[in-house]
Design a protein around this motif. Sequence first.
Motif, PDB file in Angstrom:
ATOM      1  N   LEU A 115      49.972  14.037  67.703  1.00 36.12           N
ATOM      2  CA  LEU A 115      50.164  15.489  67.810  1.00 36.12           C
ATOM      3  C   LEU A 115      50.876  15.970  66.555  1.00 36.12           C
ATOM      4  O   LEU A 115      52.045  15.653  66.337  1.00 36.12           O
ATOM      5  N   THR A 116      50.171  16.729  65.707  1.00 32.63           N
ATOM      6  CA  THR A 116      50.722  17.120  64.403  1.00 32.63           C
ATOM      7  C   THR A 116      51.111  18.595  64.318  1.00 32.63           C
ATOM      8  O   THR A 116      51.822  18.987  63.394  1.00 32.63           O
ATOM      9  N   ASP A 117      50.651  19.410  65.242  1.00 29.66           N
ATOM     10  CA  ASP A 117      51.050  20.824  65.237  1.00 29.66           C
ATOM     11  C   ASP A 117      50.818  21.378  66.636  1.00 29.66           C
ATOM     12  O   ASP A 117      49.909  20.930  67.349  1.00 29.66           O
ATOM     13  N   TYR A 118      51.649  22.359  67.010  1.00 32.50           N
ATOM     14  CA  TYR A 118      51.568  22.860  68.382  1.00 32.50           C
ATOM     15  C   TYR A 118      52.268  24.199  68.496  1.00 32.50           C
ATOM     16  O   TYR A 118      53.360  24.399  67.952  1.00 32.50           O
ATOM     17  N   LYS A 119      51.610  25.139  69.173  1.00 36.36           N
ATOM     18  CA  LYS A 119      52.229  26.415  69.521  1.00 36.36           C
ATOM     19  C   LYS A 119      51.908  26.678  70.981  1.00 36.36           C
ATOM     20  O   LYS A 119      50.738  26.779  71.365  1.00 36.36           O
ATOM     21  N   GLN A 120      52.935  26.756  71.801  1.00 38.74           N
ATOM     22  CA  GLN A 120      52.757  26.862  73.248  1.00 38.74           C
ATOM     23  C   GLN A 120      51.840  28.015  73.623  1.00 38.74           C
ATOM     24  O   GLN A 120      51.948  29.121  73.083  1.00 38.74           O
ATOM     25  N   ASP A 121      50.909  27.734  74.553  1.00 38.64           N
ATOM     26  CA  ASP A 121      49.945  28.702  75.069  1.00 38.64           C
ATOM     27  C   ASP A 121      49.024  29.269  73.997  1.00 38.64           C
ATOM     28  O   ASP A 121      48.360  30.292  74.219  1.00 38.64           O
ATOM     29  N   ASN A 122      48.960  28.605  72.851  1.00 26.49           N
ATOM     30  CA  ASN A 122      48.116  29.079  71.755  1.00 26.49           C
ATOM     31  C   ASN A 122      47.176  27.979  71.272  1.00 26.49           C
ATOM     32  O   ASN A 122      45.965  28.083  71.395  1.00 26.49           O
ATOM     33  N   PHE A 123      47.732  26.894  70.738  1.00 24.99           N
ATOM     34  CA  PHE A 123      46.890  25.813  70.242  1.00 24.99           C
ATOM     35  C   PHE A 123      47.688  24.520  70.154  1.00 24.99           C
ATOM     36  O   PHE A 123      48.925  24.509  70.190  1.00 24.99           O
ATOM     37  N   ALA A 124      46.963  23.427  69.996  1.00 24.89           N
ATOM     38  CA  ALA A 124      47.550  22.116  69.696  1.00 24.89           C
ATOM     39  C   ALA A 124      46.626  21.432  68.693  1.00 24.89           C
ATOM     40  O   ALA A 124      45.402  21.501  68.822  1.00 24.89           O
ATOM     41  N   GLU A 125      47.224  20.784  67.700  1.00 23.21           N
ATOM     42  CA  GLU A 125      46.443  20.079  66.683  1.00 23.21           C
ATOM     43  C   GLU A 125      46.735  18.586  66.770  1.00 23.21           C
ATOM     44  O   GLU A 125      47.892  18.167  66.746  1.00 23.21           O
ATOM     45  N   PHE A 126      45.684  17.787  66.898  1.00 21.50           N
ATOM     46  CA  PHE A 126      45.792  16.333  66.939  1.00 21.50           C
ATOM     47  C   PHE A 126      45.114  15.761  65.690  1.00 21.50           C
ATOM     48  O   PHE A 126      43.985  16.139  65.373  1.00 21.50           O
ATOM     49  N   SER A 127      45.806  14.868  65.002  1.00 19.17           N
ATOM     50  CA  SER A 127      45.243  14.206  63.828  1.00 19.17           C
ATOM     51  C   SER A 127      44.992  12.737  64.121  1.00 19.17           C
ATOM     52  O   SER A 127      45.691  12.126  64.938  1.00 19.17           O
ATOM     53  N   ARG A 128      44.004  12.195  63.454  1.00 19.86           N
ATOM     54  CA  ARG A 128      43.653  10.788  63.648  1.00 19.86           C
ATOM     55  C   ARG A 128      44.823   9.886  63.259  1.00 19.86           C
ATOM     56  O   ARG A 128      45.458  10.076  62.232  1.00 19.86           O
ATOM     57  N   ASN A 129      45.117   8.917  64.114  1.00 19.96           N
ATOM     58  CA  ASN A 129      46.170   7.935  63.846  1.00 19.96           C
ATOM     59  C   ASN A 129      45.588   6.848  62.945  1.00 19.96           C
ATOM     60  O   ASN A 129      44.822   5.992  63.396  1.00 19.96           O
ATOM     61  N   GLU A 130      45.929   6.902  61.671  1.00 16.54           N
ATOM     62  CA  GLU A 130      45.354   5.969  60.696  1.00 16.54           C
ATOM     63  C   GLU A 130      45.832   4.535  60.918  1.00 16.54           C
ATOM     64  O   GLU A 130      45.267   3.595  60.370  1.00 16.54           O
ATOM     65  N   HIS A 131      46.889   4.370  61.711  1.00 18.13           N
ATOM     66  CA  HIS A 131      47.417   3.025  61.987  1.00 18.13           C
ATOM     67  C   HIS A 131      47.029   2.537  63.378  1.00 18.13           C
ATOM     68  O   HIS A 131      47.604   1.566  63.872  1.00 18.13           O
ATOM     69  N   TYR A 132      46.059   3.214  63.992  1.00 14.09           N
ATOM     70  CA  TYR A 132      45.659   2.837  65.348  1.00 14.09           C
ATOM     71  C   TYR A 132      45.131   1.409  65.364  1.00 14.09           C
ATOM     72  O   TYR A 132      44.366   1.004  64.490  1.00 14.09           O
ATOM     73  N   TRP A 133      45.495   0.646  66.380  1.00 17.54           N
ATOM     74  CA  TRP A 133      45.148  -0.770  66.466  1.00 17.54           C
ATOM     75  C   TRP A 133      43.679  -0.998  66.823  1.00 17.54           C
ATOM     76  O   TRP A 133      43.104  -2.044  66.518  1.00 17.54           O
TER      77      TRP A 133
END
Length: 531
Positions: free
Chosen positions: A199-217
């Motif tokens: 979760l890289t950015d978030y504004k309640q009741d507006n939007f949420a931004e998810f970015s790819r986890n480059e270290h994901y196993w």
Amino acid sequence: MSLLVLLIVSGSMLVACGNSDDKTKKDKAKGENEHVLTISWPKDIGEVNPHLYAPNEMFAQAMLYDPLVRYGNDGQIEPGLATAWEMSQDGKSYIFTLRDNVLYSDGSQLTADNVKRNIETVVENIAPHSWLEVVAVIDRVEVLDKLKLQIHLKEPYYPFLQELTLIRPLRMLGDSGFPASGTTKDGIEKAVGTGPWILTDYKQDNFAEFSRNEHYWGEKPKLEKVIVKIIPDSQARMMALEKGDIDLIFGSGQLAPEELRALEKNPQYQTLISEPSSTRILSFNSDYGVTQDKDVRLALQYAFDRQTINEHVLNGIEQEAKSLFAPGFPYSDIPFESYSYDLEKAQQLLDKAGWIFEEGAPFRSKDGQALTITIPYNSNDQVHKSIFEYLQGAWRELGVDVKLIGEEDQLFRTRSKTGEFNVIMNDTWGAPYDPHMYLRMMTGEKQIGHYALKGTAHSEQLAANIAKVIRSTDESERQSLYEAILQTIHEEAIFMPLSYRTNYLVANQRLANLSFSMQQFEVPLNQYEVK
């Protein structure tokens, strides 16, 4: 000279404006080709605490946090954060071996101590998990070494591994995500998971931004980012899709069936419908008002026209259901004679129970009380609204006054917990919950299924059989108990199966590799990509 200078300056400005317009178009085209997906969601994602429920949204929790084991496409238990596990001979303990070098989004490493901390904070906060047996049966957690731990149970519990695959509450939060109090019942400091997204950015009741986890196993997502726009209104979602503000609408509750059918005909979009994932049912409150009367429940069963609802309200998107659980679910292939549509029989049952038409009255009554059914529903769910509006008209012909109460999500949830309803939509939960967890829910306080069970003549025996079946270690005994439980539920007429529910989505043509997850509350964004 003045005129010449003016012409030169004007020409320069036009060239500059032209260059600016070209840059804007190029930037826009570039942005459209980026590996970014924008989807709508009807409500805010919440704090995304992995150990608690609403207002945390399940799809977002699944994006950020991993379980010890996963539920595979064929129902088999597969490795997650644990690569191997071993059950003791008496079924009362499990040893898990964790993956090496798994990193949380803050760079810290997954360890047995951290997993122990996650499990213990859930077990210590037992109250919100009273419906979930996997939490209740955990006795203690023992760390064997850095990547190995043993979970000791109070008693054998055959669905233990199956329930560890759930999206919540037993998923892992990094140590830095715990609040100062040390317990996540007080909330979380930040969303720190090992999952494929951050979760890289978030504004309640507006939007949420998810970015790819480059270290994901595991296998990394093909998309770079997912932007979730909060759009509660169905029409606003449709307009956002048409304008290109979003790329995807996911989930059967976000689009009415007729809207999906209309979009299927539009070449701008691609649509997809899943295989049956759960059962859409109406649940009676057997301990409230007129639905305490079994004859009333039976009458409404016979006045329930599934075929018409499926064809004209659900537009043929879902299959007609005649049993509580879809065929193929464990212990569920038990034949019953379904309550087929028979309006004459429904009228006879109400007459027999003393609910009659007084001269000039629009509805039946008994001892001066009108035959009134209260049905609350989530006003954001277009499908539920359409079904109940149809039932309101159909049951009126039977002499039943149906009061519909459309409420925003939180008010609807509160009403369902207090039992202030006669009928409520209450889908089963699909894999990996059905049938054992859905039935277990019937014995928990303030659960919809509990209100269905509570006022029946066989409530005590039914509750005892449910408690016994989920603890049984004998396969033949389990089969026999499940058959008795489902037979009693059918005879008491406390659930009305409507259809085998499907998930569906609509997306613009820039997306590829669209699919559904085995768990209907999870959006498999890891697999999606931009063409």
